[in-house]
Design an enzyme around this catalytic site. Structure first.
Site, PDB file in Angstrom:
ATOM      1  N   LYS A 203       0.968  -1.275  -0.037  1.00 45.30           N
ATOM      2  CA  LYS A 203      -0.007  -0.270   0.189  1.00 45.30           C
ATOM      3  C   LYS A 203       0.910   1.095  -0.029  1.00 45.30           C
ATOM      4  O   LYS A 203       0.727   2.177  -0.881  1.00 45.30           O
ATOM      5  CB  LYS A 203      -1.009  -0.019   1.071  1.00 45.30           C
ATOM      6  CG  LYS A 203      -1.787   1.160   1.376  1.00 45.30           C
ATOM      7  CD  LYS A 203      -2.787   1.112   2.394  1.00 45.30           C
ATOM      8  CE  LYS A 203      -3.344   2.469   2.719  1.00 45.30           C
ATOM      9  NZ  LYS A 203      -4.032   2.594   3.689  1.00 45.30           N
ATOM     10  N   GLU A 209      10.457  -5.015   4.406  1.00 48.22           N
ATOM     11  CA  GLU A 209      10.454  -6.406   3.866  1.00 48.22           C
ATOM     12  C   GLU A 209      10.196  -6.391   2.304  1.00 48.22           C
ATOM     13  O   GLU A 209      10.624  -7.217   1.566  1.00 48.22           O
ATOM     14  CB  GLU A 209       9.658  -7.098   4.619  1.00 48.22           C
ATOM     15  CG  GLU A 209       9.863  -7.274   6.021  1.00 48.22           C
ATOM     16  CD  GLU A 209       9.124  -5.970   6.977  1.00 48.22           C
ATOM     17  OE1 GLU A 209       9.078  -5.044   6.456  1.00 48.22           O
ATOM     18  OE2 GLU A 209       8.844  -6.235   8.199  1.00 48.22           O
ATOM     19  N   GLY A 263      -4.954  -1.537   5.033  1.00 51.20           N
ATOM     20  CA  GLY A 263      -4.009  -2.727   4.504  1.00 51.20           C
ATOM     21  C   GLY A 263      -4.788  -3.843   4.783  1.00 51.20           C
ATOM     22  O   GLY A 263      -4.547  -4.885   3.829  1.00 51.20           O
ATOM     23  N   ARG A 264      -5.313  -4.191   6.036  1.00 48.51           N
ATOM     24  CA  ARG A 264      -5.753  -5.356   6.361  1.00 48.51           C
ATOM     25  C   ARG A 264      -7.410  -5.710   5.903  1.00 48.51           C
ATOM     26  O   ARG A 264      -7.720  -6.596   6.239  1.00 48.51           O
ATOM     27  CB  ARG A 264      -5.645  -5.386   8.212  1.00 48.51           C
ATOM     28  CG  ARG A 264      -6.209  -4.251   8.831  1.00 48.51           C
ATOM     29  CD  ARG A 264      -5.838  -4.299  10.308  1.00 48.51           C
ATOM     30  NE  ARG A 264      -6.265  -3.166  11.084  1.00 48.51           N
ATOM     31  CZ  ARG A 264      -5.561  -1.897  10.960  1.00 48.51           C
ATOM     32  NH1 ARG A 264      -4.430  -1.869  10.279  1.00 48.51           N
ATOM     33  NH2 ARG A 264      -6.062  -0.981  11.766  1.00 48.51           N
ATOM     34  N   GLU A 349      -4.589  -5.795  14.917  1.00 48.20           N
ATOM     35  CA  GLU A 349      -3.888  -4.713  14.645  1.00 48.20           C
ATOM     36  C   GLU A 349      -5.237  -3.544  14.568  1.00 48.20           C
ATOM     37  O   GLU A 349      -4.812  -2.669  14.823  1.00 48.20           O
ATOM     38  CB  GLU A 349      -3.423  -4.890  13.233  1.00 48.20           C
ATOM     39  CG  GLU A 349      -2.606  -3.582  12.676  1.00 48.20           C
ATOM     40  CD  GLU A 349      -1.770  -3.836  11.324  1.00 48.20           C
ATOM     41  OE1 GLU A 349      -0.719  -4.298  11.773  1.00 48.20           O
ATOM     42  OE2 GLU A 349      -2.328  -3.775  10.469  1.00 48.20           O
ATOM     43  N   HIS A 380      -4.963 -32.375  18.701  1.00 48.51           N
ATOM     44  CA  HIS A 380      -3.819 -33.038  19.144  1.00 48.51           C
ATOM     45  C   HIS A 380      -2.699 -32.416  19.561  1.00 48.51           C
ATOM     46  O   HIS A 380      -1.612 -33.028  19.539  1.00 48.51           O
ATOM     47  CB  HIS A 380      -3.303 -34.043  17.754  1.00 48.51           C
ATOM     48  CG  HIS A 380      -4.395 -34.961  17.455  1.00 48.51           C
ATOM     49  ND1 HIS A 380      -4.922 -36.244  18.015  1.00 48.51           N
ATOM     50  CD2 HIS A 380      -5.427 -34.775  16.353  1.00 48.51           C
ATOM     51  CE1 HIS A 380      -5.997 -36.641  17.393  1.00 48.51           C
ATOM     52  NE2 HIS A 380      -6.116 -35.897  16.460  1.00 48.51           N
ATOM     53  N   LYS A 508       9.633  -0.410  13.786  1.00 47.19           N
ATOM     54  CA  LYS A 508      10.180  -0.225  12.352  1.00 47.19           C
ATOM     55  C   LYS A 508      11.412   0.832  12.595  1.00 47.19           C
ATOM     56  O   LYS A 508      12.361   0.589  11.966  1.00 47.19           O
ATOM     57  CB  LYS A 508       9.191   0.392  11.572  1.00 47.19           C
ATOM     58  CG  LYS A 508       7.851  -0.889  11.162  1.00 47.19           C
ATOM     59  CD  LYS A 508       7.124   0.122  10.160  1.00 47.19           C
ATOM     60  CE  LYS A 508       5.914  -0.634   9.632  1.00 47.19           C
ATOM     61  NZ  LYS A 508       4.921  -0.225   8.866  1.00 47.19           N
TER      62      LYS A 508
HETATM   63  O1  F6P Z   1       3.600  -3.195   9.857  1.00 49.93           O
HETATM   64  C1  F6P Z   1       1.984  -3.087   9.701  1.00 49.93           C
HETATM   65  C2  F6P Z   1       1.588  -2.669   8.408  1.00 49.93           C
HETATM   66  O2  F6P Z   1       1.662  -1.222   7.954  1.00 49.93           O
HETATM   67  C3  F6P Z   1       0.191  -3.096   8.026  1.00 49.93           C
HETATM   68  O3  F6P Z   1      -0.668  -2.436   8.625  1.00 49.93           O
HETATM   69  C4  F6P Z   1       0.319  -3.413   6.478  1.00 49.93           C
HETATM   70  O4  F6P Z   1      -0.782  -4.118   6.401  1.00 49.93           O
HETATM   71  C5  F6P Z   1       1.656  -3.879   6.352  1.00 49.93           C
HETATM   72  O5  F6P Z   1       2.457  -3.215   7.388  1.00 49.93           O
HETATM   73  C6  F6P Z   1       2.046  -3.825   4.920  1.00 49.93           C
HETATM   74  O6  F6P Z   1       2.021  -2.546   4.442  1.00 49.93           O
HETATM   75  P1  F6P Z   1       2.413  -2.160   2.976  1.00 49.93           P
HETATM   76  O7  F6P Z   1       1.081  -2.846   2.338  1.00 49.93           O
HETATM   77  O8  F6P Z   1       2.195  -0.601   2.870  1.00 49.93           O
HETATM   78  O9  F6P Z   1       3.665  -2.668   2.471  1.00 49.93           O
END
Ligand code: F6P
Length: 539
Positions: A203, A209, A263-264, A349, A380, A508
């Site tokens: 987003k 990452e 995002g979620r 979140e 289990h 972060k």
């Molecule tokens: O670190 C949390 C977050 O901001 C989430 O809310 C989001 O879904 C995820 O990181 C990934 O963010 P992006 O889609 O901006 O890479």
């Protein structure tokens, strides 16, 4: 406000009173219980009758929902008001699954034309990749997609793929989320770059990452296809179109969405393009339609017949009335095995907050820990603790009423376990019954005295049962929308903004400070433990 405080007090008193009763006995005491607490909506059957609330408890929970003005909040969200106050944004993931002509505005500005335009581009792209009209740099069709994203840009699409994927997909779909070279290596090892399309999903297009993996994927493509060739194998999904351009992804390969989609809550948008391509457009459209059916129910049903509201109230009753601090979600469906991971982000979140939008501490405990995995596997593993542990953890057990996938006879076994667990959690097994059985077996009294308590089950452990008629794109869409609205209702009652996530920032920022220290060996200002660890790990 006075009403709200009084409603909270009544809820807590009602929960205390209900907590002293046995759930199983409530069925006799309340003849209408099953009818009042079961609901059929959009291909889902929801049974909340094994929850710990009695009639008075349910009434108190509904009063609380009214006092918290859930109806008003619902209207504000669906009407596109800026309910995400800390970021000044509307919250309109519902627009992403609405029909093209719907009249939906974000803070007064119509959105459906742009939603539909992106949808049509996604559909055309899906069909062109699937038909081989869009090809790789060497003229071969794409046989695999590498979806790179994390959090909301990963969990939803991953779950969606599991739920809808063909048994033998024509296009394979792989996911990379973590900034861990092992994941990249293991996921790409048997992929052919010549026939792989890489879709980078972020987003913000700033996530460490994702950008690290995107850079690695581009280098992996370029090594096989050259820089120019690599470009033909890249697409991006983002709200930050300036940043996707800066990364070098051609505009016609970028699919946008909007800041009014969290995002979620974004799996209804172009974020799921990879799944649409790998499953086909009809499946994706069915998923949107199922969610739209749940939206229509949520928007119109009175609170006492409203599935997301009742599901949320069961959680509030357990959390705030009975101090249950966790909830376990167990899908008895292999295709839904990642549901709890998705819900961890959605619920924790969204509602894992201690302060309200006014900056003041909340008055009541908020999000619980959510955990779970696939049934029967977890029977289990951790179910011992669910049945006999000292904490009572409300359970949500999910199943498919019908499934004809795989070898005959298995589905009935799966369902029998699902029903048995819910029943066992509620009815338990009295010590006297265990005792009688041991006596009948001729066990001596001294042994019975130690064995019987260990083999007895107190029961009275609450659970919700949720059945999908079948797992289809539509019922799956309805299920996810149900949880989204449940999360929203909880946030309204707890008095938090469910649509920001400031709590993810600090870590972060600190990781950004530590990385150069690890690389240079120049350790900055830290607590003694962290400083020692940086010293030990520096490269
Ligand atoms: O670190 C949390 C977050 O901001 C989430 O809310 C989001 O879904 C995820 O990181 C990934 O963010 P992006 O889609 O901006 O890479």
């Amino acid at each position: 406000m006075a009403d709200l405080a009084a409603a909270w007090t009544r809820l807590q008193a009602a929960a205390q009173a209900a907590g002293d009763k046995r759930i199983v006995e409530m069925f006799d005491a309340e003849p209408g219980r099953l009818a009042a607490l079961t609901l059929d909506v959009a291909g889902l059957h929801l049974d909340l009758s094994k929850q710990a609330w009695d009639e008075a408890g349910l009434e108190a929970a509904l009063d609380l929902a009214h006092a918290a003005d859930v109806e008003g909040a619902r209207a504000r969200m669906l009407g596109g008001a800026a309910i995400n106050g800390s970021e000044g944004r509307a919250v309109l993931h519902t627009a992403l699954r609405a029909p093209a002509g719907a009249d939906i505005k974000a803070q007064g500005v119509p959105v459906m034309a742009q939603v539909e335009a992106v949808r049509q581009r996604m559909k055309a792209f899906t069909q062109a990749v699937r038909s081989g009209q869009i090809k790789g740099a060497t003229g071969k069709p794409f046989k695999a997609i590498l979806h790179i994203g994390i959090g909301g840009s990963d969990l939803g699409p991953r779950l969606l793929w599991d739920a809808l994927r063909p048994v033998k997909p024509e296009i394979d779909l792989r996911f990379i989320a973590n900034v861990d070279g092992a994941e990249f290596l293991l996921t790409t090892a048997d992929l052919d770059p010549e026939q792989t399309l890489v879709i980078v999903v972020s987003k913000t297009f700033t996530t460490q990452e994702t950008l690290s993996n995107a850079g690695a994927a581009r280098a992996w493509l370029a090594q096989a296809l050259g820089e120019a060739g690599a470009g033909q194998h890249l697409a991006a999904i983002s709200t930050a179109l300036d940043k996707t351009a800066a990364f070098g992804i051609a505009d016609d390969r970028v699919f946008g969405f909007w800041d009014w989609v969290g995002g979620r809550y974004s799996l209804w948008s172009s974020v799921s393009l990879s799944v649409a391509v790998a499953c086909g457009w009809d499946a994706f459209q069915g998923f949107l339609d199922g969610a739209a059916a749940m939206d229509a129910h949520f928007a119109a049903a009175p609170l006492d017949k409203n599935a997301p509201v009742l599901l949320a109230l069961a959680q509030i009753f357990n959390r705030n009335g009975l101090d249950r601090r966790a909830r376990s979600v167990v899908p008895y469906a292999h295709r839904l095995r990642r549901l709890a991971a998705f819900l961890q982000q959605l619920e924790m979140e969204s509602n894992g907050k201690s302060v309200g939008p006014d900056g003041r501490p909340v008055q009541h405990a908020t999000a619980t820990v959510v955990f779970g995995d696939e049934g029967t596997n977890v029977q289990h593993a951790y179910f011992q603790c669910m049945h006999q542990g000292t904490d009572i953890t409300p359970m949500e057990l999910i199943g498919l009423a019908q499934s004809d996938e795989g070898p005959a006879g298995m589905h009935e076994k799966l369902l029998s376990n699902l029903l048995a667990q819910a029943e066992a959690l509620m009815v338990g097994r009295p010590e006297a019954e265990v005792r009688a059985e041991l006596v009948a077996k001729g066990i001596d009294e001294a042994q019975i005295a130690t064995l019987a308590p260990q083999r007895a089950f107190a029961g009275n452990r609450p659970s919700t049962l949720l059945l999908l008629e079948r797992l289809t794109p539509q019922t799956f869409g309805a299920l996810i929308a149900l949880y989204e609205h449940k999360t929203f209702v909880e946030g309204v009652i707890w008095g938090v903004n469910s649509f920001d996530q400031w709590g993810v920032e600090l870590g972060k920022v600190m990781a950004g400070r530590i990385l150069p220290e690890l690389e240079s060996g120049a350790v900055g200002q830290h607590d003694p433990s962290t400083a020692a660890l940086i010293g030990r790990l520096k490269v």
